[in-house]
Design a protein around this motif. Structure first.
Motif, PDB file in Angstrom:
ATOM      1  N   ILE A  71      40.807 -28.987  21.208  1.00 32.61           N
ATOM      2  CA  ILE A  71      40.076 -27.733  21.397  1.00 32.61           C
ATOM      3  C   ILE A  71      40.985 -26.549  21.723  1.00 32.61           C
ATOM      4  O   ILE A  71      40.695 -25.411  21.344  1.00 32.61           O
ATOM      5  N   HIS A  82      25.016 -42.260  29.140  1.00 24.56           N
ATOM      6  CA  HIS A  82      26.220 -42.898  28.612  1.00 24.56           C
ATOM      7  C   HIS A  82      25.906 -43.786  27.409  1.00 24.56           C
ATOM      8  O   HIS A  82      24.911 -44.499  27.407  1.00 24.56           O
ATOM      9  N   MET A  88      33.558 -30.815  19.354  1.00 27.64           N
ATOM     10  CA  MET A  88      34.611 -31.089  18.376  1.00 27.64           C
ATOM     11  C   MET A  88      34.328 -30.436  17.030  1.00 27.64           C
ATOM     12  O   MET A  88      35.218 -29.864  16.416  1.00 27.64           O
TER      13      MET A  88
HETATM   14  C1  HEM Z   1      33.420 -28.370  29.162  1.00 22.90           C
HETATM   15  C2  HEM Z   1      33.825 -29.429  29.532  1.00 22.90           C
HETATM   16  C3  HEM Z   1      33.497 -30.868  29.143  1.00 22.90           C
HETATM   17  C4  HEM Z   1      32.894 -31.759  29.953  1.00 22.90           C
HETATM   18  C5  HEM Z   1      32.381 -31.499  31.358  1.00 22.90           C
HETATM   19  C6  HEM Z   1      32.861 -33.015  29.235  1.00 22.90           C
HETATM   20  C7  HEM Z   1      32.352 -34.203  29.746  1.00 22.90           C
HETATM   21  C8  HEM Z   1      32.297 -35.394  29.079  1.00 22.90           C
HETATM   22  C9  HEM Z   1      31.947 -36.651  29.645  1.00 22.90           C
HETATM   23  C10 HEM Z   1      31.580 -36.872  31.120  1.00 22.90           C
HETATM   24  C11 HEM Z   1      32.000 -37.606  28.670  1.00 22.90           C
HETATM   25  C12 HEM Z   1      31.712 -39.106  28.814  1.00 22.90           C
HETATM   26  C13 HEM Z   1      30.298 -39.376  28.522  1.00 22.90           C
HETATM   27  C14 HEM Z   1      29.996 -40.824  28.446  1.00 22.90           C
HETATM   28  O1  HEM Z   1      30.645 -41.571  27.682  1.00 22.90           O
HETATM   29  O2  HEM Z   1      29.046 -41.242  29.162  1.00 22.90           O
HETATM   30  C15 HEM Z   1      32.397 -36.956  27.466  1.00 22.90           C
HETATM   31  C16 HEM Z   1      32.561 -37.585  26.245  1.00 22.90           C
HETATM   32  C17 HEM Z   1      33.260 -37.023  25.200  1.00 22.90           C
HETATM   33  N1  HEM Z   1      33.714 -35.729  25.116  1.00 22.90           N
HETATM   34 FE1  HEM Z   1      33.458 -34.274  26.536  1.00 22.90          FE
HETATM   35  N2  HEM Z   1      33.406 -32.857  28.012  1.00 22.90           N
HETATM   36  C18 HEM Z   1      33.814 -31.551  27.905  1.00 22.90           C
HETATM   37  C19 HEM Z   1      34.451 -31.000  26.827  1.00 22.90           C
HETATM   38  C20 HEM Z   1      34.868 -31.682  25.694  1.00 22.90           C
HETATM   39  C21 HEM Z   1      35.680 -31.146  24.642  1.00 22.90           C
HETATM   40  C22 HEM Z   1      36.249 -29.744  24.610  1.00 22.90           C
HETATM   41  C23 HEM Z   1      35.847 -32.132  23.714  1.00 22.90           C
HETATM   42  C24 HEM Z   1      36.587 -32.139  22.403  1.00 22.90           C
HETATM   43  C25 HEM Z   1      37.002 -31.182  21.719  1.00 22.90           C
HETATM   44  C26 HEM Z   1      35.112 -33.287  24.178  1.00 22.90           C
HETATM   45  C27 HEM Z   1      35.050 -34.494  23.490  1.00 22.90           C
HETATM   46  C28 HEM Z   1      34.423 -35.611  23.945  1.00 22.90           C
HETATM   47  C29 HEM Z   1      34.380 -36.864  23.229  1.00 22.90           C
HETATM   48  C30 HEM Z   1      35.062 -37.149  21.892  1.00 22.90           C
HETATM   49  C31 HEM Z   1      33.641 -37.758  23.989  1.00 22.90           C
HETATM   50  C32 HEM Z   1      33.211 -39.176  23.661  1.00 22.90           C
HETATM   51  C33 HEM Z   1      34.213 -40.138  23.370  1.00 22.90           C
HETATM   52  C34 HEM Z   1      33.667 -41.477  23.013  1.00 22.90           C
HETATM   53  O3  HEM Z   1      33.069 -42.137  23.887  1.00 22.90           O
HETATM   54  O4  HEM Z   1      33.816 -41.890  21.845  1.00 22.90           O
HETATM   55  N3  HEM Z   1      34.527 -32.992  25.379  1.00 22.90           N
HETATM   56  N4  HEM Z   1      32.597 -35.605  27.740  1.00 22.90           N
END
Ligand code: HEM
Ligand SMILES: [Cu+2]
Lengths: 539, 219
Positions: A264, A384, A397
């Motif tokens: 990002i 989750h 993304m």
């Molecule tokens: C603003 C802030 C963000 C917060 C607070 C945040 C929070 C989270 C959390 C807590 C999870 C885990 C959820 C779970 O599996 O139960 C998650 C998953 C994910 N986030 Fe974020 N996120 C943020 C920004 C981003 C950004 C900027 C990206 C990518 C450009 C991103 C990509 C992902 C991906 C790829 C997963 C899942 C991965 C997987 O399990 O395959 N997130 N996010």
């Protein structure tokens, strides 16, 4: 707006023939090659995405309901993820656009280590070739998901070793780009360009590179240990041998969470450039945006545990990771506020890059905000591994990074190829992408919220909401795919048009626009270009 | 382009086209090398974390495993590597003073030390294999051992084998700069590759200095 065009021999014309590409150490050619390669990866990953959505369009799906075909579906989403993450989104902005633009922006003739830059590209190609072999080379399909969790990835017959080795090689490629960018920014800035006079894209690429250099080696050792786990049965991650599968998750996310910021941050950099340019205004809160890039780079190393709230990590660790995750949202929010403040009272024009930048603002904000319930322990228990997570990360993304990539692609296209694309078609594509994206992924929030798990190849046909939402999502995916096709067709068509690009079609103020379109062999006509005015000085 | 002065004739032989002077080039290479060393630290960091986790889980196992290693061999290797680091450092100094012969001799002595390290390691590995001490599931040692001792040896073998790989790469790199030194390519104003290879070699040394007490001197 400047309409001058020069006619000096540009870098395409300076050397001819296929060998001039194979052996090139020119950052511009390497950037172009990276752009072509990663765009191909986008199409390959996209094809798998459409197959996934076709399967889920109806509860019955298009695959027969037998166990073998479950594996086919598992392979689709695995390859979709692996290709999109490792072959497209990580190299797309830094290695493709960044390679081309960064030396122009700092006012240098090339990156610090041009040969290493070429080596990075070849490692990318080798990595891609190994991955391709893993897909079509006759091994049984990879079905682990892009996360390669143990113990399944040890037991499965799939092409785990081949694919992890491919990711390992791609990691080296990413490290080489990172080292190159950091050194270039430190040592090759034009006279007059102090740190706080750097365009914000440079700050973003700098922060990205730090993450690439520090996080990628951990992925490297993790994947090596996984390979050793399968070949030598070392047992480090294998509970049957006294090892710890959760340790693998720690290692994996120690890389992969910073990796989402590798994705990002460069996108955020592009948005800073585009929004300021098309608002004709000094960017609001320059220092806040610059410093928040670094803050993100630092904090993003401390939040990996938020992927493991339900993996048996201790509750106290969960609390700390939850808190830190909220913390990392702050610098992202700072950026969004500053972009919006830049728009305020600007003389906004809506060229294609700006249309993408505005949709970025909208989509990234949704993506970021929906991350917060995931960062909250109690709500994450419900969310989750559901489609809610899928929707969240596609909003950040795709809605964030990929849209920013499209914005940058349109912004820098005239510089890169020397031709103007058709504005109207560009805008139409942008609108189709925006609509298609929201139809595809907003529906998935409802799916996830009502309990639809991710990575399943079918769903309960008696649940009417699910049937509707999956249907919507699939229709959206095809609209989105159609929009992306128009986008690329429009860009490619411009190559055959005679709309020559002026040197500075958007009237931007950073040094990269002082070069000819496309630039000459060593970029600037002066031997040592000097930075004359601060970035974003619009009248 | 056409208006440009041909500055090539003022630039010393080894400055690449995109640097404005030799200092800038040297500083850039050095920064690049340090960043690369940082990636190596992070790579080994993974193994060290695994070590810490399992040592916390199975403290007695780790003591029992460490007892099976020969600390004397490890100590000899430590001395060898530290010596080689010193000779490497002095070699760089000699290059800077334009004393090609001495520099070459010191570089080759460094290579010799590195090979000595490998020989000792070979005997150590061989001895372990003869006793059936293999990593993980292949562990077939018959004598006294704790239940999860194969994990200790998984970590021992992964860590030391990764390190040995680095030693081999380092040796190849030193041979490469030795060859270039012999050809007389380095002198007081240009010795970047020797300096970079030197940094790399110190890292290889430093990692061993961590591995030795952690693996051999656990008691
Ligand atoms: C603003 C802030 C963000 C917060 C607070 C945040 C929070 C989270 C959390 C807590 C999870 C885990 C959820 C779970 O599996 O139960 C998650 C998953 C994910 N986030 Fe974020 N996120 C943020 C920004 C981003 C950004 C900027 C990206 C990518 C450009 C991103 C990509 C992902 C991906 C790829 C997963 C899942 C991965 C997987 O399990 O395959 N997130 N996010
Ligand atoms: Cu994360």
């Amino acid at each position: 707006m400047s309409t001058t065009t020069q006619n000096d021999v540009n870098f395409y014309q300076a050397k001819k023939g296929i060998m001039s590409w194979v052996y090139t150490i020119d950052h511009k050619r390497i950037g172009i090659m990276y752009l072509i390669a990663s765009s191909l990866a986008l199409f390959a990953g996209g094809a798998f995405a459409l197959m996934i959505r076709a399967q889920l369009a109806t509860p019955g799906g298009m695959l027969p309901m037998t166990p073998e075909y479950k594996d086919t579906y598992n392979m689709w989403f695995t390859l979709h993820g692996v290709i999109m993450v490792f072959l497209f989104i990580i190299p797309a902005i830094p290695a493709a656009l960044g390679n081309f633009i960064l030396p122009l922006m700092v006012g240098a003739k090339d990156v610090a280590f041009p040969k290493m830059n070429l080596a990075s590209f070849y490692l990318y190609v080798i990595g891609a070739a190994i991955a391709l072999y893993g897909i079509v080379g006759g091994e049984s399909p990879l079905t682990t998901g892009w996360t390669f969790y143990l113990p399944y990835s040890k037991e499965t017959a799939g092409a785990v070793i081949t694919m992890t080795f491919a990711a390992f090689v791609l990691g080296f490629s990413s490290i080489f780009t990172g080292i190159n960018f950091i050194v270039t920014i430190h040592k090759l800035r034009a006279p007059g360009m102090s740190w706080y006079k750097m365009p914000l894209l440079l700050w973003a690429l700098y922060a990205t590179s730090i993450l690439q250099v520090l996080a990628t080696p951990v992925l490297g050792i993790t994947l090596l240990l996984l390979i050793a786990e399968r070949t030598l049965q070392v047992g480090i991650f294998d509970p049957a041998l006294g090892g710890d599968p959760v340790l693998f998750q720690h290692f994996f996310w120690f890389y992969s969470h910073p990796a989402v910021y590798i994705m990002i941050l460069p996108g955020m950099g592009i948005i800073s450039e585009v929004i300021s340019c098309f608002s004709r205004k000094v960017i609001f809160g320059y220092k806040a945006i610059a410093n928040s890039s670094i803050a993100i780079a630092v904090i993003s190393f401390l939040v990996w545990g938020h992927h493991m709230f339900l993996s048996g990590q201790s509750v106290y660790a969960g609390l700390v990771f939850s808190f830190l995750t909220f913390l990392v949202a702050i610098p992202s929010a700072i950026k969004v506020f500053n972009w919006v403040a830049t728009l305020h009272r600007g003389s906004i024009t809506f060229e294609t890059p700006m249309c993408y930048a505005l949709s970025f603002l909208f989509l990234f904000t949704i993506g970021g905000l929906t991350g917060l319930p995931l960062a909250t322990l109690s709500t994450d228990i419900v969310l989750h591994d559901t489609y809610y997570v899928v929707a969240h990360f596609h909003y950040v993304m795709f809605g964030g990074t990929v849209i920013a990539f499209f914005s940058g692609l349109h912004f820098y296209w005239p510089k890169m190829v020397g031709k103007m694309y058709n504005e109207t078609v560009g805008k139409i594509a942008c609108i189709i992408v925006f609509i298609g994206f929201n139809v595809t992924f907003f529906s998935q929030f409802f799916l996830g919220y009502t309990g639809m798990p991710r990575r399943y190849f079918t769903y309960d046909s008696s649940n009417e909401l699910w049937s509707q939402m999956h249907g919507f999502s699939s229709i959206g995916a095809f609209i989105l795919g159609f929009g992306v096709l128009i986008l690329f067709a429009n860009l490619i068509a411009s190559l055959f048009s005679d709309r020559k690009a002026p040197n500075n079609p958007w009237g931007a103020t950073t040094m990269d626009w002082e070069t000819q379109s496309p630039p000459v062999l060593e970029n600037f006509s002066e031997d040592v270009p000097v930075m004359k005015k601060a970035p974003y000085e619009y009248e | 382009m056409s208006s440009k002065v041909d500055t090539n004739k003022f630039i010393p032989r080894f400055v690449s086209h995109h640097f404005s002077n030799a200092d800038q080039e040297f500083e850039s290479c050095k920064l690049g090398m340090w960043l690369f060393l940082l990636t190596e630290f992070m790579l080994f960091g993974g193994i060290f974390v695994a070590y810490v986790v399992f040592r916390t889980w199975y403290p007695e196992t780790f003591e029992s495993g460490a007892e099976k290693l020969d600390w004397k061999m490890g100590a000899v290797n430590t001395v060898i590597l530290i010596t080689s680091s010193v000779t490497m450092a002095v070699a760089i100094r000699e290059v800077q003073l334009n004393r090609k012969g001495r520099a070459l001799a010191l570089l080759l002595f460094t290579v010799l030390c590195g090979m000595g390290f490998l020989v000792v390691k070979y005997f150590e590995y061989n001895h372990k294999f003869e006793l059936g001490i293999f990593p993980g599931d292949f562990f077939s040692f018959m004598g006294d051992h704790m239940s999860n001792e194969h994990l200790y040896f998984s970590i021992y073998f992964m860590a030391t084998a990764t390190h040995v790989l680095h030693v081999i790469l380092g040796l190849l790199a030193i041979l490469w700069v030795s060859w270039r030194t012999a050809k007389g390519e380095f002198y007081e104003a240009y010795y970047t590759p020797v300096e970079m290879v030197g940094l790399y070699w110190h890292l290889v040394d430093l990692i061993w200095i961590f591995l030795f007490p952690l693996l051999y001197l656990t008691k």
